[in-house]
Structure formats: C-alpha cells, structure tokens
Design a protein around this motif. Structure first.
Motif, short mmCIF file in Angstrom:
data_model
loop_
_atom_site.label_atom_id
_atom_site.label_comp_id
_atom_site.label_asym_id
_atom_site.label_seq_id
_atom_site.Cartn_x
_atom_site.Cartn_y
_atom_site.Cartn_z
N ALA A 560 36.94 21.46 10.90
CA ALA A 560 35.63 21.80 10.33
C ALA A 560 35.13 20.69 9.40
CB ALA A 560 35.72 23.12 9.57
N TYR A 561 36.03 20.21 8.53
CA TYR A 561 35.63 19.17 7.58
C TYR A 561 35.35 17.85 8.29
CZ TYR A 561 36.37 21.86 3.30
OH TYR A 561 36.25 22.77 2.28
N ALA A 562 36.17 17.53 9.30
CA ALA A 562 35.95 16.28 10.05
C ALA A 562 34.59 16.31 10.76
CB ALA A 562 37.08 16.09 11.06
N GLU A 563 34.24 17.48 11.29
CA GLU A 563 32.95 17.62 11.96
C GLU A 563 31.80 17.37 10.99
OE1 GLU A 563 30.62 18.04 15.24
OE2 GLU A 563 32.82 18.16 15.28
N GLU A 564 31.89 17.97 9.80
CA GLU A 564 30.82 17.79 8.81
C GLU A 564 30.72 16.34 8.35
OE1 GLU A 564 28.55 19.76 7.96
OE2 GLU A 564 29.25 21.79 8.41
N LEU A 565 31.87 15.67 8.25
CA LEU A 565 31.87 14.31 7.70
C LEU A 565 31.36 13.26 8.69
CD1 LEU A 565 35.15 14.49 5.62
CD2 LEU A 565 32.80 14.47 4.77
N LYS A 566 31.03 13.70 9.90
CA LYS A 566 30.37 12.77 10.84
C LYS A 566 29.01 12.33 10.30
CE LYS A 566 32.63 14.38 15.09
NZ LYS A 566 32.46 15.12 16.35
N THR A 567 28.47 13.13 9.38
CA THR A 567 27.16 12.79 8.80
C THR A 567 27.23 11.55 7.90
OG1 THR A 567 27.56 14.31 6.95
CG2 THR A 567 26.37 15.20 8.83
N LEU A 568 28.45 11.07 7.60
CA LEU A 568 28.57 9.84 6.81
C LEU A 568 27.98 8.64 7.57
CD1 LEU A 568 32.15 10.18 5.26
CD2 LEU A 568 30.00 10.13 4.02
N GLY A 569 28.02 8.72 8.88
CA GLY A 569 27.38 7.69 9.70
C GLY A 569 27.78 6.28 9.32
N ASP A 570 26.77 5.44 9.05
CA ASP A 570 27.00 4.02 8.77
C ASP A 570 27.65 3.76 7.41
OD1 ASP A 570 25.86 3.51 11.19
OD2 ASP A 570 23.86 3.05 10.38
N LEU A 571 27.77 4.80 6.58
CA LEU A 571 28.41 4.60 5.27
C LEU A 571 29.91 4.36 5.42
CD1 LEU A 571 26.70 7.39 3.10
CD2 LEU A 571 26.29 4.93 2.98
N ALA A 572 30.49 4.80 6.54
CA ALA A 572 31.94 4.74 6.69
C ALA A 572 32.36 3.98 7.95
CB ALA A 572 32.52 6.15 6.73
N LEU A 573 33.41 3.16 7.78
CA LEU A 573 34.02 2.52 8.94
C LEU A 573 34.97 3.49 9.63
CD1 LEU A 573 34.85 -1.00 7.42
CD2 LEU A 573 32.95 -0.42 8.96
N SER A 574 35.66 4.31 8.82
CA SER A 574 36.57 5.31 9.38
C SER A 574 36.73 6.46 8.39
CB SER A 574 37.94 4.71 9.69
OG SER A 574 38.59 4.32 8.50
#
Length: 624
Positions: A560-574
């Motif tokens: 659930a948390y990993a799904e939500e954190l996809k919204t980080l987009g270009d802010l994150a490399l991984s």
C-alpha cells in the motif's frame, strides 16, 4: 447535574466514581430510560428524518411524546404476535424513524436483533437461525431496495419464524405478513397492554459481530449494559435536553443505536437522521455543513472515512459554530487526517474506542482536557480498562507496565453476557471477569490508551468488521487452492480493505483474476470480497505450521505504501519500502528514498508526508 461536569482527565473520572453507580442511575431497563427521557421535553422534537441529502430543509419530524407512544404501540403489536421476554425480533431496515420504533419496541416486548440489510440472503438466514428469530421486520418493496426480495428468498428457511412484518407495505395475513403502519395504529400509545417487569440482567439485544459461515457471532447484551452505556455517553458528551445530534451511521450498528439513539433520547435531546442511507448518501456529504447550520447541530458520531470525505467537502459560508465536537471511532484515525480536519472545519475531534461486546464505548479523549492525538483517550467512568500480558494460548500472565504492549482488557457494567453460541465464548474471559478484547495496545503514565494492532484478526473496513474466515473458507473450496489467508491492507479512504493471499497446489494454474471472480460469487458479504488476490509460492508459517498473518499484514502494508509513494515521481531515483514489527507502535514501515540530484530533502519529506497523510501505520523515512 452531572452532564455539565467538567471532564479533563482521570482525576475527574475518579471524582465521579466516588458516588455509587446505583445512585447515579435509577433506571434498570431500556424502556424505563426511554419513558423518563421522553418525559423531559415531551413536545420537543425527538427525531427529524431527511428523505435525502437534497431535501434537508424539509424533514419529517416526531416529538418525544410521539416517539414513546409509537414505541409502546410497536411493543404491544409485537406482544400480540407472540413475542415474550426471550423471543427475538430481527429487523432489516435502513435508517428510518420506524427503525427506532421497531428497535425499542422489540426490546420492550422481547429481544431486538438488528441485521445489516446489505448482507447476502444466506448470511441473513444464518443469523436469523442462530438468533432463533420469531418475528422478522423488513422494508417492503421500495424502489432502489432489494431487502424484500431477500426476505422472500429466506423466510421459509428459518424454522423459528412465526411472522413477517413489512414496513411501508400492506398486510397479507394468509402469508403471515403484517403491514407495520396499519397494524401498530390499532394499539394504545399511552400504555403497554401487557405486564412485564424487565430485570437489569435480562437480554435486550443480540448484535451480529461477525463469525464464519453458518455460525455467526451474536453478542448478548443486557438491559443494564445499554442503560449504563447511554448514561455514560451522555455524561462524557455533556448531552443536554434540546440539543441536536446528527445520525449518519447505520441503525444496525451499536454506535448509531447508542451514541445517536438511546443516549440522546435519555436526556430529551434531538436526533437528525441523515436519510435512509446515512453517510453513504452523496448528497448528505455534499450538504453536510449546510445541514449542521440549519439544525444547529452540536455533535455527530462517525468513522475516519467520513472525516476523510468531509475534509474534501467545501465548507462554503455555512455557519457551523454550533458544533462542539465530532466523535470518531470504530477504526484507527490518522494523526495527519485528525489535524487537517480540525484545521479545515474548526471543530474538535474526540477519538474513542469501544466494541459491541462492551455495549459501545470504553475509552474516549476527554472533551475538556488534553486530547492526545493518536490515542483513544482515557477510560470511561465505572468501567475498568487495563493492558495485560497473555501467553500464546491467551492465558493471563500479568498486568502490563506503563508503555508495554499487551492485550486490552475491559470489565464493568458495560460488558456483555457472552455470545449466543457457546463455542464463540472460548478464550474470551480472563480471571476476575475481565474480557479480552483481542486488541493490542499500551497505556501511558497519564492513563491514556494507545492501540497498536489486533491480536484477533478482524479486518475493519470503514468501521465495518469483517471476519477473515468469511473470505478464507470459500477460497479453500476452490480446486487448486492449497492455502488461503485474508488480511487487512491499509487504505486511504476505508482505513483498510480485505486482500487475500493464496498458495496454489503444485501444478495448479489458476490466475488471481479467476480466484477473484470465484470469491465474488461465493462470499456472502459484499464488503468482504477481497480487493486483490496475491498468489505466493509459499505463505509464511509459524514453527508449528500455522499461517503467520503478521508477515502478510506487513506485506500488504508495504504494498500500500509503495503504491502511494509512486507519486514521488522525478523527486526520487529509487524508493525502498519495508514493514515489520515495532516495540512501541506495533507495526512500522521503513522507507528509504534515494533522491534525484535536483530534489531537496525537504521537498521529498513533504511529498512523502502528503502521500501518506491519511494512513495510520507509523513510518520512518530515510532520505539519501
């Protein structure tokens, strides 16, 4: 007198308890309490019913005099149908004024048994069989409702059933069907036509609290359980005669029938029924703040999903200054949602805790004192509540020390009389009359309680309890399934939703989509149908070979948390997400973000906080 008392913390609770409970409460049964409460302001409005959220300015209203009169007429009618002190009246009704007549009339003549009308017919039938239903009350053939169709399917399969009562429909006495409205009018409203001395320990209601197919769990609650709880809630909420409360939770649920039912009626207050669908009516939610303004509502009771919707609902220019507080319970509330909702609405949220087996509520944050955000507050007066350490078999070892996680246990005049089916009572009682709630928590030095998880494995979807066995048993019947386990997956709107993990037999090729289609056709409760089927090569087991559900809950949380954190987009490399056990919070999610060179750590942290704002599981964030 006592309703106006300040309650700031445990010291005030102890002060209240210096007076013996029997001096606080004179009424020994629900009928006595209703008679007294309706006599406080007999010509004042007791109930305002909104046909829909768009018609909030045109309510149907009844006075307290009319309310108690209709309750008497209904009790007299049920008595004539053969209902005595040990006979059960089951009802399948949406939120209507008549639902209150049926509920309290049933408890005056016999025993009430509210059932969720959204359940599948086979589940309703099983509950009626377990309750030994004598009279079944249901909504008639009304557009948009399939309740009557369900009754027609199951009525011949309930051996104890003697009569069916149709609300908003005609009689057909050859078929044993009685039209509610036409029949009750034939009975006196000023008195009961039968003599019944209702003792405080007599059973007043049977509430369905889950249970596997064919063996539903029905909680047996006494008249004094309910009388005490109504008194305690009116005290903790400082309810007064003439004030207005909003009811949007369903009247088959103990919160609606007690917090926005018996408690306000007992002090001569006014309840606004927010349409037959309650909070599930989109127009109610759209017009919520206008409804508050029109009726000058002082409080309402809800679950976290309701606050989540209201947070996204514009307040406009509505004057909601009459609202003193909102009581939120039934499922954990996100600290961030709590703060954002208070800022958005300007009202106070009182987070509490309770269970059907404890008559409704056991703890709440004090309205006049410190509200520890994220806690469920302090225990309510004349109830006892503690954290205990038990062994794997559920046997008591010792009381927990402050801050130590253990099982939440309750004791007092609110605790129910056990389940109807004796098998369900196994292992629920601790020494000296303490009830093991199955919830995990800790108590701090100030007497505030904090929930950290559940020993029992109920899935709580929007405040609705789902027994995992309702999902697992049908899945085990599917050819090719070797093991199945259902757990709650965190959800931003509903708190959690059911998901099922499946391990297939060697050589089986069944797809998750096929399993899900099968589940939809076989599970008797729509809310229990899994949102997702996850097929694993190996379901985790304990050393003795039992499914290790904490690992599955951690995995569902991680997903659930990993799904939500996809919204980080270009802010994150991984982004790496892991979930596991935590000594203080029960469960913790560890998040590791490798930020992109152009992103600031502050921006990443802010985006993570925003993405996870409506979740309740504690997380720790590392930004690299």
């Amino acid at each position: 007198m006592e309703q106006g008392q300040l309650i700031r913390g445990m010291q005030d609770i102890l002060e209240i308890e210096k007076v013996p409970l029997e001096e606080r409460i004179r009424e020994k049964n629900v009928y006595e309490m209703l008679v007294k409460g309706c006599g406080i302001r007999p010509d004042g409005v007791a109930l305002s019913f909104l046909l829909s959220g768009d018609l909030y300015e045109h309510p149907v209203q009844v006075t307290h005099r009319e309310l108690i009169g209709k309750i008497r007429q209904t009790a007299n009618f049920f008595h004539d149908l053969g209902v005595g002190p040990t006979d059960v009246v089951t009802y399948l009704l949406p939120n209507l004024i008549a639902t209150h007549y049926v509920l309290w009339g049933a408890e005056t003549a016999g025993i009430s048994n509210p059932i969720n009308p959204l359940l599948e017919p086979s589940t309703i039938r099983d509950i009626c069989r377990a309750a030994r239903t004598k009279v079944l009350v249901a909504l008639g053939e009304v557009p948009g409702s399939n309740i009557w169709d369900k009754v027609k399917q199951i009525r011949k399969e309930i051996p104890t059933l003697k009569a069916v009562v149709r609300v908003m429909g005609p009689s057909d006495e050859k078929e044993g069907i009685y039209g509610f409205e036409e029949k009750v009018e034939g009975y006196p409203a000023d008195r009961l036509t039968f003599n019944r001395e209702i003792g405080p320990d007599e059973i007043s209601s049977l509430y369905h609290t889950g249970g596997t197919t064919g063996t539903p769990k029905l909680a047996r609650r006494s008249h004094f359980n309910e009388v005490f709880m109504a008194w305690a809630i009116s005290l903790m909420g400082a309810m007064t005669s003439g004030e207005t409360l909003l009811c949007g939770l369903p009247l088959f649920h103990v919160n609606a029938t007690t917090v926005t039912g018996l408690a306000p009626f007992s002090v001569g207050a006014h309840v606004v029924l927010l349409s037959p669908l309650g909070y599930r009516d989109p127009a109610i939610m759209k017009n919520f703040y206008k409804i508050v303004e029109k009726y000058r509502a002082g409080s309402f009771s809800c679950v976290p999903t309701v606050l989540s919707v209201l947070l996204d609902t514009p307040k406009g220019d509505a004057d909601i200054s009459s609202l003193r507080y909102a009581v939120c319970g039934a499922a954990p509330l996100s600290v961030e949602l709590f703060r954002r909702f208070e800022a958005h609405s300007g009202m106070k949220v009182l987070e509490g805790y309770g269970l059907t087996e404890g008559a409704c509520a056991s703890a709440i944050n004090p309205r006049d004192g410190e509200r520890k955000v994220g806690s469920i507050g302090i225990r309510m007066p004349y109830q006892q509540m503690k954290i205990v350490v038990v062994d794997e078999a559920g046997n008591y070892i010792r009381d927990a020390t402050p801050g130590e996680i253990g099982v939440v246990a309750i004791r007092g005049p609110n605790v129910f009389k056990g389940y109807v089916e004796e098998a369900h009572n196994k292992g629920i009682w601790l020494p000296d009359g303490w009830l093991n709630t199955g919830d995990l928590g800790r108590m701090d030095e100030d007497g505030y309680f904090w929930l950290t998880g559940r020993k029992k494995e109920l899935i709580i979807r929007g405040g609705h309890n789902i027994d995992p066995a309702m999902i697992e048993e049908p899945l085990y019947r599917l050819p090719g399934v070797k093991m199945a386990a259902a757990v709650g997956k965190p959800d931003a709107h509903a708190g959690e939703v059911p998901v099922a993990y499946v391990q297939l037999q060697e050589g089986a090729r069944t797809s998750p989509e096929e399993i899900l289609a099968y589940a939809r056709s076989e599970i008797g409760e729509r809310a229990a149908v899994p949102k997702e089927i996850i097929v694993l090569d190996q379901i985790p087991l304990t050393p003795i070979g039992k499914v290790f559900k904490p690992a599955l809950r951690w995995d569902a949380t991680r997903r659930a948390y990993a799904e939500e954190l996809k919204t980080l987009g270009d802010l994150a490399l991984s982004v790496e997400v892991d979930a596991g056990e935590h000594k203080v919070h029960g469960t913790a999610v560890k998040i590791r973000v490798r930020k992109s060179p152009s992103a600031s750590e502050e921006a990443v942290r802010e985006k993570v906080a925003q993405a996870l704002a409506r979740y309740t599981v504690y997380y720790e964030l590392t930004v690299e």
